[in-house]
Design a protein around this motif. Sequence first.
Motif, PDB file in Angstrom:
ATOM      1  N   ILE A 191      29.667  -4.892  12.919  1.00  0.00           N
ATOM      2  CA  ILE A 191      30.308  -5.715  13.934  1.00  0.00           C
ATOM      3  C   ILE A 191      30.198  -5.035  15.294  1.00  0.00           C
ATOM      4  N   PRO A 192      30.357  -5.784  16.384  1.00  0.00           N
ATOM      5  CA  PRO A 192      30.228  -5.200  17.717  1.00  0.00           C
ATOM      6  C   PRO A 192      31.271  -4.122  17.991  1.00  0.00           C
ATOM      7  N   GLU A 193      31.021  -3.383  19.058  1.00  0.00           N
ATOM      8  CA  GLU A 193      31.817  -2.187  19.347  1.00  0.00           C
ATOM      9  C   GLU A 193      33.293  -2.488  19.594  1.00  0.00           C
ATOM     10  N   VAL A 194      33.597  -3.443  20.457  1.00  0.00           N
ATOM     11  CA  VAL A 194      34.993  -3.676  20.822  1.00  0.00           C
ATOM     12  C   VAL A 194      35.832  -4.120  19.615  1.00  0.00           C
ATOM     13  N   PRO A 195      35.386  -5.100  18.824  1.00  0.00           N
ATOM     14  CA  PRO A 195      36.175  -5.419  17.622  1.00  0.00           C
ATOM     15  C   PRO A 195      36.297  -4.232  16.672  1.00  0.00           C
ATOM     16  N   PHE A 196      35.237  -3.458  16.514  1.00  0.00           N
ATOM     17  CA  PHE A 196      35.275  -2.302  15.632  1.00  0.00           C
ATOM     18  C   PHE A 196      36.311  -1.286  16.106  1.00  0.00           C
ATOM     19  N   PHE A 197      36.240  -0.923  17.385  1.00  0.00           N
ATOM     20  CA  PHE A 197      37.184   0.054  17.929  1.00  0.00           C
ATOM     21  C   PHE A 197      38.618  -0.473  17.862  1.00  0.00           C
ATOM     22  N   THR A 198      38.789  -1.761  18.131  1.00  0.00           N
ATOM     23  CA  THR A 198      40.130  -2.341  18.127  1.00  0.00           C
ATOM     24  C   THR A 198      40.752  -2.274  16.734  1.00  0.00           C
ATOM     25  N   ALA A 228      41.740   1.345  16.054  1.00  0.00           N
ATOM     26  CA  ALA A 228      42.909   1.725  16.847  1.00  0.00           C
ATOM     27  C   ALA A 228      44.201   1.174  16.255  1.00  0.00           C
ATOM     28  N   ASN A 229      44.074   0.110  15.461  1.00  0.00           N
ATOM     29  CA  ASN A 229      45.238  -0.495  14.808  1.00  0.00           C
ATOM     30  C   ASN A 229      45.315  -0.149  13.321  1.00  0.00           C
ATOM     31  N   ARG A 230      44.630   0.927  12.937  1.00  0.00           N
ATOM     32  CA  ARG A 230      44.612   1.417  11.553  1.00  0.00           C
ATOM     33  C   ARG A 230      44.166   0.346  10.566  1.00  0.00           C
ATOM     34  N   LYS A 231      43.130  -0.373  10.937  1.00  0.00           N
ATOM     35  CA  LYS A 231      42.479  -1.332  10.048  1.00  0.00           C
ATOM     36  C   LYS A 231      41.022  -0.900   9.904  1.00  0.00           C
ATOM     37  N   PHE A 232      40.599  -0.603   8.674  1.00  0.00           N
ATOM     38  CA  PHE A 232      39.229  -0.162   8.495  1.00  0.00           C
ATOM     39  C   PHE A 232      38.360  -1.313   8.016  1.00  0.00           C
ATOM     40  N   PRO A 233      37.317  -1.685   8.776  1.00  0.00           N
ATOM     41  CA  PRO A 233      36.466  -2.809   8.391  1.00  0.00           C
ATOM     42  C   PRO A 233      35.518  -2.426   7.262  1.00  0.00           C
ATOM     43  N   VAL A 234      35.563  -3.185   6.180  1.00  0.00           N
ATOM     44  CA  VAL A 234      34.733  -2.941   5.004  1.00  0.00           C
ATOM     45  C   VAL A 234      33.808  -4.136   4.790  1.00  0.00           C
ATOM     46  N   GLY A 263      39.195   5.177  17.426  1.00  0.00           N
ATOM     47  CA  GLY A 263      39.183   3.788  17.828  1.00  0.00           C
ATOM     48  C   GLY A 263      39.715   3.581  19.235  1.00  0.00           C
ATOM     49  N   ALA A 264      40.840   4.234  19.547  1.00  0.00           N
ATOM     50  CA  ALA A 264      41.406   4.122  20.894  1.00  0.00           C
ATOM     51  C   ALA A 264      40.438   4.694  21.930  1.00  0.00           C
ATOM     52  N   GLN A 298      40.702  20.880  13.095  1.00  0.00           N
ATOM     53  CA  GLN A 298      39.787  21.272  14.161  1.00  0.00           C
ATOM     54  C   GLN A 298      39.075  20.048  14.727  1.00  0.00           C
ATOM     55  N   LEU A 299      38.629  19.137  13.857  1.00  0.00           N
ATOM     56  CA  LEU A 299      37.976  17.917  14.324  1.00  0.00           C
ATOM     57  C   LEU A 299      38.913  17.116  15.211  1.00  0.00           C
ATOM     58  N   PHE A 300      40.152  16.976  14.795  1.00  0.00           N
ATOM     59  CA  PHE A 300      41.139  16.243  15.588  1.00  0.00           C
ATOM     60  C   PHE A 300      41.336  16.914  16.950  1.00  0.00           C
ATOM     61  N   ASP A 301      41.456  18.235  16.950  1.00  0.00           N
ATOM     62  CA  ASP A 301      41.705  18.966  18.197  1.00  0.00           C
ATOM     63  C   ASP A 301      40.500  18.918  19.135  1.00  0.00           C
ATOM     64  N   LEU A 302      39.284  19.017  18.568  1.00  0.00           N
ATOM     65  CA  LEU A 302      38.079  18.992  19.404  1.00  0.00           C
ATOM     66  C   LEU A 302      37.885  17.641  20.072  1.00  0.00           C
ATOM     67  N   THR A 303      38.357  16.577  19.434  1.00  0.00           N
ATOM     68  CA  THR A 303      38.135  15.243  19.976  1.00  0.00           C
ATOM     69  C   THR A 303      39.366  14.664  20.670  1.00  0.00           C
ATOM     70  N   ALA A 304      40.408  15.471  20.822  1.00  0.00           N
ATOM     71  CA  ALA A 304      41.631  14.992  21.472  1.00  0.00           C
ATOM     72  C   ALA A 304      41.534  14.908  22.998  1.00  0.00           C
ATOM     73  N   PRO A 305      40.799  15.806  23.683  1.00  0.00           N
ATOM     74  CA  PRO A 305      40.781  15.745  25.148  1.00  0.00           C
ATOM     75  C   PRO A 305      40.140  14.463  25.682  1.00  0.00           C
ATOM     76  N   ASP A 306      40.410  14.172  26.944  1.00  0.00           N
ATOM     77  CA  ASP A 306      39.813  13.026  27.626  1.00  0.00           C
ATOM     78  C   ASP A 306      38.307  13.275  27.767  1.00  0.00           C
ATOM     79  N   PHE A 307      37.493  12.366  27.240  1.00  0.00           N
ATOM     80  CA  PHE A 307      36.044  12.538  27.271  1.00  0.00           C
ATOM     81  C   PHE A 307      35.403  12.049  28.571  1.00  0.00           C
ATOM     82  N   THR A 308      36.185  11.488  29.484  1.00  0.00           N
ATOM     83  CA  THR A 308      35.595  10.918  30.705  1.00  0.00           C
ATOM     84  C   THR A 308      34.675  11.894  31.418  1.00  0.00           C
ATOM     85  N   PRO A 309      35.109  13.127  31.742  1.00  0.00           N
ATOM     86  CA  PRO A 309      34.180  14.049  32.407  1.00  0.00           C
ATOM     87  C   PRO A 309      33.032  14.478  31.500  1.00  0.00           C
ATOM     88  N   LEU A 310      33.268  14.473  30.195  1.00  0.00           N
ATOM     89  CA  LEU A 310      32.225  14.874  29.252  1.00  0.00           C
ATOM     90  C   LEU A 310      31.086  13.864  29.236  1.00  0.00           C
TER      91      LEU A 310
END
Length: 291
Positions: free
Chosen positions: A107-114, A117-123, A165-166, A254-266
């Motif tokens: 499915i497209p990106e926005v529905p997938f991410f949404t 973000a709402n703890r629904k995993f598309p199968v 997702g968020a 570690q995965l959670f911590d590495l991906t927690a910062p704001d990625f905008t500058p990255l």
Amino acid sequence: MAALTPPAPVVYGEGSRPPRGDYARDGLVLADYTCPQNYAAYTAQDHDTYRQLFDRQSALVPGLACDEFIAALPLLGVKDRIPRFEEINARLTPATGWEVVAVPGLIPEVPFFTLLANRKFPVTDWIRTPEEMDYIVEPDVFHDLFGHVPLLFNPVFAAHMQAYGAGGLKAHGLGACEQLSRLYWYTIEFGLVRQADGLRAYGAGILSSSGELQHSVRSPEPQRLALDVTRCMRTRYKIDSYQQTYFVIDSFQQLFDLTAPDFTPLYAQVQTLGELAADARNAGDTLVSLA
């Protein structure tokens, strides 16, 4: 929620074959791409294909899959037929607040991410043909259930998936979904974790593949790098071959911590540095040995 006009299936990564799926579904596909699991449509052959895949893959995971996956695998429930999604949700939702929902395919990106973000995993609710037992490009119900869902019972990994997702919704607004999709590919789909007893797989694309499970953990051919988010986001990937590069974490925390910062500058940094091929050797890489 209104039904949608079915679009062409979406394609991610570098591959030569488009994914398949019934996006019309007699008007039952909703605007968020979810639909009822068409359980009555499964044939005896479909259920037998799932059983064979489950039996084969569950026999392979000891010593190759991470401990958290092996501990959670029994929570999928039945092994001799395709599970009903509501059966899984009866255990999953009380555990971590997640639920699995049916979709017709990629499915497209926005529905997938949404949904994430709402703890629904598309199968994806269809299953491969018997001729595709050893390899399939696009995700089917076996890949999604066996590969992804067990780790959604792990609270840290489940929190990471929701945060992804968020973050994906934000990345879409910044035009950075390609960079973020590479992070998903090399972690959630094809990630390795370093345990006390050696490297183990946690990525769903590995865990649901009889060939790549052994290749990713034991073969000397691919390079294995300590996860660096910038390096990961720069690295292209292919969907129709074994990976030439794997990224390794030390723990889900570690995965959670590495991906927690704001990625905008990255994202801006990645665009400046440019892309790398899937098999690129790069100065500054931290290699992880098999020993």
